[in-house]
Write a protein that holds these residues in place. Structure first.
Motif, PDB file in Angstrom:
ATOM      1  N   TYR A  90     -40.021  -5.085  -4.125  1.00 46.36           N
ATOM      2  CA  TYR A  90     -40.991  -5.759  -3.415  1.00 46.36           C
ATOM      3  C   TYR A  90     -42.407  -5.460  -3.836  1.00 46.36           C
ATOM      4  CZ  TYR A  90     -42.959  -8.680   0.519  1.00 46.36           C
ATOM      5  OH  TYR A  90     -43.575  -9.415   1.156  1.00 46.36           O
ATOM      6  N   LEU A  91     -42.595  -4.488  -3.830  1.00 45.84           N
ATOM      7  CA  LEU A  91     -44.137  -3.899  -4.291  1.00 45.84           C
ATOM      8  C   LEU A  91     -44.104  -3.615  -5.773  1.00 45.84           C
ATOM      9  CD1 LEU A  91     -44.986  -1.164  -1.485  1.00 45.84           C
ATOM     10  CD2 LEU A  91     -45.488  -3.583  -1.623  1.00 45.84           C
TER      11      LEU A  91
ATOM     12  N   VAL B 323     -48.287  10.135  -1.879  1.00 48.11           N
ATOM     13  CA  VAL B 323     -48.111   9.277  -3.245  1.00 48.11           C
ATOM     14  C   VAL B 323     -47.370   7.902  -2.802  1.00 48.11           C
ATOM     15  CG1 VAL B 323     -46.624   8.985  -5.515  1.00 48.11           C
ATOM     16  CG2 VAL B 323     -47.575  11.143  -4.676  1.00 48.11           C
ATOM     17  N   LEU B 324     -46.221   8.147  -1.984  1.00 48.50           N
ATOM     18  CA  LEU B 324     -45.832   6.778  -1.287  1.00 48.50           C
ATOM     19  C   LEU B 324     -46.781   5.784  -0.694  1.00 48.50           C
ATOM     20  CD1 LEU B 324     -42.392   7.986   0.491  1.00 48.50           C
ATOM     21  CD2 LEU B 324     -42.844   6.967  -2.070  1.00 48.50           C
ATOM     22  N   ILE B 326     -49.964   5.881  -1.623  1.00 49.19           N
ATOM     23  CA  ILE B 326     -50.929   4.947  -2.816  1.00 49.19           C
ATOM     24  C   ILE B 326     -49.925   3.663  -3.322  1.00 49.19           C
ATOM     25  CG2 ILE B 326     -51.816   5.666  -4.926  1.00 49.19           C
ATOM     26  CD1 ILE B 326     -52.800   8.168  -3.924  1.00 49.19           C
ATOM     27  N   LEU B 327     -48.720   4.099  -3.360  1.00 52.60           N
ATOM     28  CA  LEU B 327     -47.951   3.118  -3.835  1.00 52.60           C
ATOM     29  C   LEU B 327     -47.862   1.952  -3.063  1.00 52.60           C
ATOM     30  CD1 LEU B 327     -44.853   5.428  -5.333  1.00 52.60           C
ATOM     31  CD2 LEU B 327     -46.763   4.107  -6.706  1.00 52.60           C
ATOM     32  N   CYS B 328     -47.997   1.978  -1.942  1.00 51.47           N
ATOM     33  CA  CYS B 328     -48.363   0.814  -0.895  1.00 51.47           C
ATOM     34  C   CYS B 328     -49.337  -0.118  -1.178  1.00 51.47           C
ATOM     35  CB  CYS B 328     -48.365   1.417   0.351  1.00 51.47           C
ATOM     36  SG  CYS B 328     -46.825   1.813   1.277  1.00 51.47           S
ATOM     37  N   GLY B 329     -50.385   0.495  -2.058  1.00 47.92           N
ATOM     38  CA  GLY B 329     -51.481  -0.198  -2.310  1.00 47.92           C
ATOM     39  C   GLY B 329     -51.277  -1.662  -2.594  1.00 47.92           C
ATOM     40  N   SER B 330     -50.208  -1.861  -3.306  1.00 49.53           N
ATOM     41  CA  SER B 330     -50.054  -3.435  -3.598  1.00 49.53           C
ATOM     42  C   SER B 330     -49.524  -4.452  -2.640  1.00 49.53           C
ATOM     43  CB  SER B 330     -49.325  -3.802  -4.792  1.00 49.53           C
ATOM     44  OG  SER B 330     -47.792  -2.941  -4.429  1.00 49.53           O
ATOM     45  N   LEU B 331     -49.328  -3.612  -1.266  1.00 53.71           N
ATOM     46  CA  LEU B 331     -48.614  -4.425  -0.348  1.00 53.71           C
ATOM     47  C   LEU B 331     -49.341  -5.798   0.259  1.00 53.71           C
ATOM     48  CD1 LEU B 331     -45.995  -4.580   1.626  1.00 53.71           C
ATOM     49  CD2 LEU B 331     -47.639  -3.093   3.481  1.00 53.71           C
ATOM     50  N   ILE B 334     -49.233  -8.877  -2.056  1.00 52.80           N
ATOM     51  CA  ILE B 334     -47.873  -9.091  -2.276  1.00 52.80           C
ATOM     52  C   ILE B 334     -47.700 -10.093  -1.011  1.00 52.80           C
ATOM     53  CG2 ILE B 334     -45.742  -8.922  -2.373  1.00 52.80           C
ATOM     54  CD1 ILE B 334     -46.444  -6.295  -4.875  1.00 52.80           C
ATOM     55  N   LEU B 335     -47.945  -9.293   0.143  1.00 52.80           N
ATOM     56  CA  LEU B 335     -47.542 -10.033   1.576  1.00 52.80           C
ATOM     57  C   LEU B 335     -48.127 -11.577   1.142  1.00 52.80           C
ATOM     58  CD1 LEU B 335     -48.020  -7.587   4.282  1.00 52.80           C
ATOM     59  CD2 LEU B 335     -46.039  -8.983   3.801  1.00 52.80           C
ATOM     60  N   GLU B 337     -49.227 -13.152  -1.394  1.00 53.39           N
ATOM     61  CA  GLU B 337     -48.652 -13.881  -2.286  1.00 53.39           C
ATOM     62  C   GLU B 337     -47.353 -14.587  -1.770  1.00 53.39           C
ATOM     63  OE1 GLU B 337     -48.191 -11.771  -6.094  1.00 53.39           O
ATOM     64  OE2 GLU B 337     -46.163 -12.986  -6.294  1.00 53.39           O
ATOM     65  N   ASN B 338     -46.454 -13.746  -1.045  1.00 49.31           N
ATOM     66  CA  ASN B 338     -45.182 -14.085  -0.253  1.00 49.31           C
ATOM     67  C   ASN B 338     -45.113 -15.128   0.572  1.00 49.31           C
ATOM     68  OD1 ASN B 338     -44.093 -12.978  -2.854  1.00 49.31           O
ATOM     69  ND2 ASN B 338     -42.960 -11.440  -1.457  1.00 49.31           N
ATOM     70  N   HIS B 339     -46.252 -14.780   1.618  1.00 43.92           N
ATOM     71  CA  HIS B 339     -46.429 -15.623   2.711  1.00 43.92           C
ATOM     72  C   HIS B 339     -47.826 -16.508   2.687  1.00 43.92           C
ATOM     73  CE1 HIS B 339     -43.051 -13.855   4.364  1.00 43.92           C
ATOM     74  NE2 HIS B 339     -43.359 -12.400   3.679  1.00 43.92           N
TER      75      HIS B 339
END
Lengths: 317, 353, 505
Positions: A90-91, B323-324, B326-331, B334-335, B337-339
């Protein structure tokens, strides 16, 4: 010294130990195989196993039920695998970084929680009874392999069934076909109407369940105790087995057996006080894995799934 | 995404990290305020604690630099661990096998051989990638284990301490160890070396033509090819330099801290370095900052464990969690984009304004 | 399909198109690049969603939201780039995603028999047990068709099916299509080769700029008419200032250049061309006929399989990309995002990509950042690149400014030849005009430009001479005189040689 090695009793014990050491690795590697066939390379296998080992141990310790322990271990492994899947699917983050971060996170988390349990247990080191062995009549008496294969516990027997089931699943069912197509060419799978993302998550779920089971089995089926970093890199070993076994169920199990044998040999040699660097045996499978990588690259067959590690982005609608 | 939203999202992630830390401290039955005191006093309370931060940061700096440089060219090197082992092995072997009459001349030779060993070790998977197209992910991990195996064999055979049965080498001769600079603390010259390495790495990457090529190749191989840059050359060179730096981490541990080669000389730092490089966005100078930060976390947590019994494993939890996050950064992107609804609502709001 | 509209950001790809396909006909869809053919078909197959309009299936309105819905209705599509899993057998590819009898277990023997029956019925020769990556391109295409037929497709959409086939394979393929039609299937054929369309289709619909021009019976039309519908507009005589230049000197010569890909498919066939000093040589053609390959062979990005290239009479042999740049070849690639720019790097680094290793940008391998900044600032100003600063990521610039940036970088070349591929694709009018002026200036200075474009208007406005490429072959070279008709070019783009085309005019 060599006399002690070349006798039947030694080999019987050696084979038995090999199988014993191979079982947790085989579970984790089979899970990872399915995941990789769907295009997800999960380095966080160690996290799946370690979390499964811890949760399996903790729940059994609290409830006294091995069954609940195994279920809890599998569920926890599945949670972390799905977390990896969420971040990668997803990400669309780098799968290696996610895996590395999860490994560290789970290593810390299990050590921490275990410490909390030990503190509460006030002195007594927490311990659980391990799975009983269930000898299978007649087959147990086979020379050499009888004890190794048929004087084991239920999880080991389930592994035999799992191998057969996976072979059947991959070669004989439409589901297996769909799984492979997702890892090879997700766009093609999409155009024939397969639910690409759902299949990827399902593969990750299976990977987590198996990793968790392997980890839980290590503690509940063999050690009876948990300790910090109890899996000590078995996740990475399983990762190498997937390549070494060329992503085929039987191949992976043979690879796991080879790895188990190498380890067992090392322990036996050490016990016998053999004067040679026994690391050779445990390191050998890694060397062989690299050789397998080279061979499949040169032959250009059975190489990695074409879309391994790549996030799939649907074109805009 | 507008700036305001971004700031809120970042803040939320920082709060999440702090919240997690607090919960973990509370769970272990300690008072968060006292824990914070212990944490800070561990780092700043004594010369020993403060210098220990740098002693622990040093291998991370070397490794982080090595990983960052290879990441910059798009070579996903997970093999820093193995390169460290090979660096440690080669430098130890050189010093122990060269005649004693060479004296402290052996130290620079050891340094060079550590660099070369690490560099050559990564050359195998790098070559396999550029020539045969073999993915480096699993491959570099395999080379980690092979390196650990080699060290295991060597310290049980020709490098084993004479008369000992333990898997370890003899102690490094006195005239070859990295000098301690603030006796009695463990602060040694290796830290200075690592800082020099960081500055050199920065200069190399950002100020030389070769470094420029590497960065361009890392960002877009195809465009680099089309404008006449040599992709394989950049790939192999960055791998060798990155591996060499990781090898120096091994040299540093043996000659600066442990003074002999043991199994487990790395302690998993090779994998932590991947996260260091990520946190530093692969920038050499930021690698120093992040390594010191992580090391400070470790030192502070060690004090919390000593004085309050808080397990120091919370460091790993927190680093992993950061780190997790930071990896959420694209959330958010993308949200959106998808909605598309989310995006449209935002546009409407702007319209009303 | 009725009143279909599809918008992409900044572009209306399909504009109120109606299309009616009868049972048992071969319906060709003709148009230039970007006319909206493939987009329209992707909407039919459920890969894109139409913004407006309605699809009717046997007079019933239907909502095709995803490919599986299209499959359920009986629509099959063979994409230009095959959607096959290379490591699986042909049979497995056919079965993929289906729920055949016995699901989920695969009954290979039974399925094989069923597929064999289909093969025989339609004359499709494929070894179904073989792995797809060992099959020839023609066989792979037959697998794709089988895939659709096995799903009971009544309507078969084929996107540029002949572009990958040899002439013999094309004839076999048409035979299969005829059998399919006679069995009552409808076929929508996306194509640009006029003679092929005339020989196989029953009716033709022509699309231009996202709109439908007409639908006509094939038997009542000819190449010339179709070519006119496809090109459709009269091009204004170019109003660029054209200086008389010395065009006597030969700058570049392609000598029998040929190129095969790893599967042995011919991408370039015996290309012979030369470019003179002070001229713009335009290469016209439909997309995917070898233009990009030709440019990449010239720039050293690909190695030709045969032939040689001479620059100023000197053989380029196996020179590296950089050496060719230094010898005077500048390049504007067709794909500016992938090949031309490093989108994550900033403006300064992108302008330095060609020259960073030479003074003044670097001395003894040490970069001179202030020089790089100055040069980038000077170039962005000279070429009117609008950017907040030279440290801005190129990703954040508009398409026009990105293209000007490439132009600025490449025109630093002191050499004589600029290769410009699709220089104005996707640009707004202002930016496109600016680029055209710059190319013309270059010509007027007595240097040469090799202009590769699928936009015929651009070619006609700028070129001194025009070469037409089709299926990797140069169909002919004509001088760009006022009396040159677009139809002639259209015929050649559709696969006729210059002589044949002249004969029809």
């Amino acid at each position: 010294m060599w006399n002690e090695i070349w006798n039947l009793a030694f080999f019987t014990a050696f084979f038995s130990a090999s199988v014993r050491l191979a079982v947790p690795l085989a579970y984790a590697a089979l899970g990872e195989m399915v995941s990789q066939k769907a295009g997800i390379l999960n380095i966080g296998l160690e996290a799946n196993m370690l979390s499964g080992a811890f949760m399996g141990f903790a729940v059994t310790y609290w409830t006294g039920s091995l069954l609940l322990g195994f279920l809890a271990g599998m569920t926890t492994g599945a949670c972390f695998s799905l977390l990896h899947a969420f971040f990668s699917i997803y990400l669309r983050q780098n799968q290696n970084v996610i895996g590395t971060a999860l490994n560290l996170f789970v290593l810390g988390l299990t050590s921490y929680l275990f410490q909390v349990i030990v503190n509460q247990a006030s002195g007594a080191y927490p311990q659980v009874d391990i799975l009983p062995t269930i000898p299978i009549p007649l087959l147990t008496n086979l020379p050499l392999v009888g004890d190794a294969l048929f004087n084991k516990d239920i999880i080991t027997y389930l592994l035999y069934i799992l191998i057969v089931a996976l072979v059947w699943f991959l070669n004989r069912t439409m589901w297996g076909l769909s799984l492979v197509s997702i890892g090879e060419n997700p766009r093609a799978a999409d155009t024939v109407g397969l639910p690409v993302f759902r299949i990827k998550y399902l593969a990750a779920l299976f990977n987590g369940l198996m990793g968790g089971l392997g980890g839980a089995y290590l503690v509940l089926g063999q050690l009876g105790v948990f300790s910090e970093n109890v899996t000590s890199g078995r996740g990475y070993i399983a990762l190498s087995l997937v390549v070494f076994g060329r992503r085929k169920p039987v191949g992976i199990c043979l690879a796991a057996l080879f790895m188990g044998a190498a380890n067992a040999l090392q322990f036996r040699m050490q016990a016998l006080g053999v004067d040679m660097p026994v690391q050779m045996f445990t390191g050998l499978p890694y060397v062989l894995t690299v050789i397998v990588l080279i061979i499949s690259a040169v032959k250009r067959t059975d190489a990695d799934p074409a879309a391994l590690g790549k996030p799939y982005v649907r074109t805009m609608r | 995404m507008d700036v305001k939203r971004k700031a809120i999202f970042t803040l939320a992630r920082v709060v999440a990290v702090l919240l997690l830390s607090t919960v973990l401290i509370l769970l272990s039955g300690a008072d968060p305020i006292r824990a914070l005191q212990a944490f800070l006093s561990g780092i700043f309370g004594s010369a020993h604690g403060f210098t220990e931060v740098f002693v622990r940061a040093t291998p991370l700096i070397f490794l982080g630099l090595g990983v960052a440089i290879t990441f910059r060219t798009g070579f996903f090197n997970l093999g820093a661990e193995g390169q460290l082992y090979m660096g440690a092995l080669a430098s130890t072997a050189v010093v122990l096998l060269l005649p004693a009459s060479w004296g402290s001349l052996r130290l620079p030779i050891a340094l060079v051989s550590a660099f070369l060993a690490g560099g050559i070790w990564v050359l195998f998977p790098a070559w396999m990638k550029s020539r045969l197209g073999i993915s480096e992910t699993v491959n570099t991990i395999m080379f980690n284990y092979i390196a650990i195996m080699l060290v295991g064999i060597c310290i049980r055979t020709f490098l084993q301490e004479p008369g000992s049965t333990l898997p370890q080498t003899a102690i490094i001769p006195e005239d070859c160890i990295l000098p301690l600079l603030l006796y009695p603390t463990r602060f040694h010259a290796g830290t200075i070396l690592s800082l020099v390495a960081a500055v050199l790495a920065w200069f190399f990457l950002c100020r030389t033509t070769t470094g420029f090529e590497m960065q361009m190749v890392g960002m877009n191989k195809r465009a680099a090819l089309c404008t006449g840059l040599s992709v394989p050359k950049s790939l192999l060179l960055s791998a060798v330099i990155g591996g060499g730096l990781a090898g120096l981490a091994g040299f540093n541990e043996v000659f600066g801290v442990q003074h002999r080669l043991l199994e487990g000389v790395s302690g998993g730092n090779g994998y932590t370095a991947i996260l260091v490089a990520l946190l530093a966005l692969n920038h050499p100078l930021r690698v120093v900052l992040m390594s010191v930060g992580l090391a400070a976390l470790q030192v502070g947590a060690a004090t919390m464990q000593r004085t309050l019994g808080i397990p120091n494993s919370i460091v790993s939890i927190i680093i992993g969690f950061i780190v997790l996050m930071i990896l959420c950064g694209s959330l958010p992107e993308i949200l959106e984009e998808n909605h598309p609804i989310l995006r449209k609502r935002k546009e409407n709001i702007r319209h009303v304004e | 399909m009725h009143g279909i509209v599809k918008d992409f950001p900044g572009l209306r790809a399909v504009d109120h198109v109606d299309l009616q396909v009868e049972e048992g006909e071969i319906h060709a869809l003709l148009g230039e690049n970007g006319a909206g053919k493939t987009t329209l078909m992707n909407i039919l197959y459920g890969l894109y969603r139409a913004d407006e309009g309605q699809i009717f299936w046997k007079d019933e309105p239907v909502d095709v939201s995803c490919p599986s819905e299209a499959i359920r209705l009986g629509i099959g599509m063979v994409h230009q780039h095959f959607m096959l899993v290379r490591k699986m057998t042909a049979l497995e590819n056919i079965l993929l995603g289906m729920r055949p009898e016995g699901y989920p277990i695969i009954r290979r023997q039974e399925q094989l028999q069923q597929a064999d029956i289909l093969c025989q019925k339609y004359g499709l020769k494929v070894n179904l047990r073989q792995r797809v990556d060992t099959l020839s391109v023609g066989e792979q295409q037959r697998v794709e068709i089988l895939k659709a037929l096995f799903r009971d497709a009544k309507v078969l959409v084929l996107d540029e099916p002949t572009s990958v086939l040899t002439p013999q394979e094309t004839q076999e393929f048409f035979q299969i299509l005829r059998v399919l039609r006679d069995e009552g299937h409808s076929i929508i054929l996306i194509a640009h080769n006029l003679s092929e369309i005339l020989s196989i289709s029953d009716r033709v619909s022509v699309l231009r700029d996202g709109k439908k021009v007409c639908t006509i019976k094939t038997s009542s039309t000819n190449e010339r008419e179709l070519s006119r519908y496809m090109i459709g507009r009269d091009f204004l005589a170019s109003n660029f200032y054209r200086e008389a230049t010395d065009q006597s000197r030969e700058i570049l010569r392609f000598q029998n250049i040929s190129l095969h890909n790893s599967e042995g498919v011919s991408l370039l066939r015996d290309v012979c061309l030369c470019v003179h000093s002070g001229e713009i040589l335009g290469i016209a053609g439909i997309d995917g006929n070898g233009q990009t390959e030709l440019a990449e062979v010239l720039m050293g990005i690909r190695r030709q399989s045969g032939g040689d290239i001479l620059l100023d009479g000197q053989s380029l042999g196996r020179w590296s990309v950089r050496r060719r740049w230094e010898a005077g070849l500048a390049y504007i690639p067709a794909d500016r995002h992938q090949d031309g720019l490093i989108m994550d790097a900033d403006v300064k680094d992108n302008t330095a990509l060609r020259t960073y290793y030479q003074p003044p940008l670097s001395r003894t391998h040490i970069l001179q950042p202030s020089q790089m900044r100055d040069q980038a600032a000077a170039l962005t100003e000279d070429y009117q690149v609008k950017t907040p600063s030279v440290a801005t990521q190129v990703r954040l610039l508009s398409g026009g400014n990105q293209q000007k940036l490439i132009l600025a970088r490449e025109l630093q070349s002191k050499g004589n030849l600029l290769v410009a591929c699709q220089p104005t694709r996707g640009l707004d009018i202002g930016a496109a005009e600016y680029l055209h002026t710059r190319l013309m200036d270059r010509r007027n200075q007595g240097r040469s430009v090799l202009l590769i474009s699928t936009d015929l208007g651009e070619i006609l406005a700028l070129s001194d001479r025009i070469a037409v490429i089709c299926s990797g072959k140069i169909m002919g070279v004509v001088p760009n005189t006022p009396d040159l008709s677009a139809e002639l070019l259209g015929l050649m783009m559709g696969g006729s040689t210059l002589e044949e085309a002249k004969g029809w005019m």
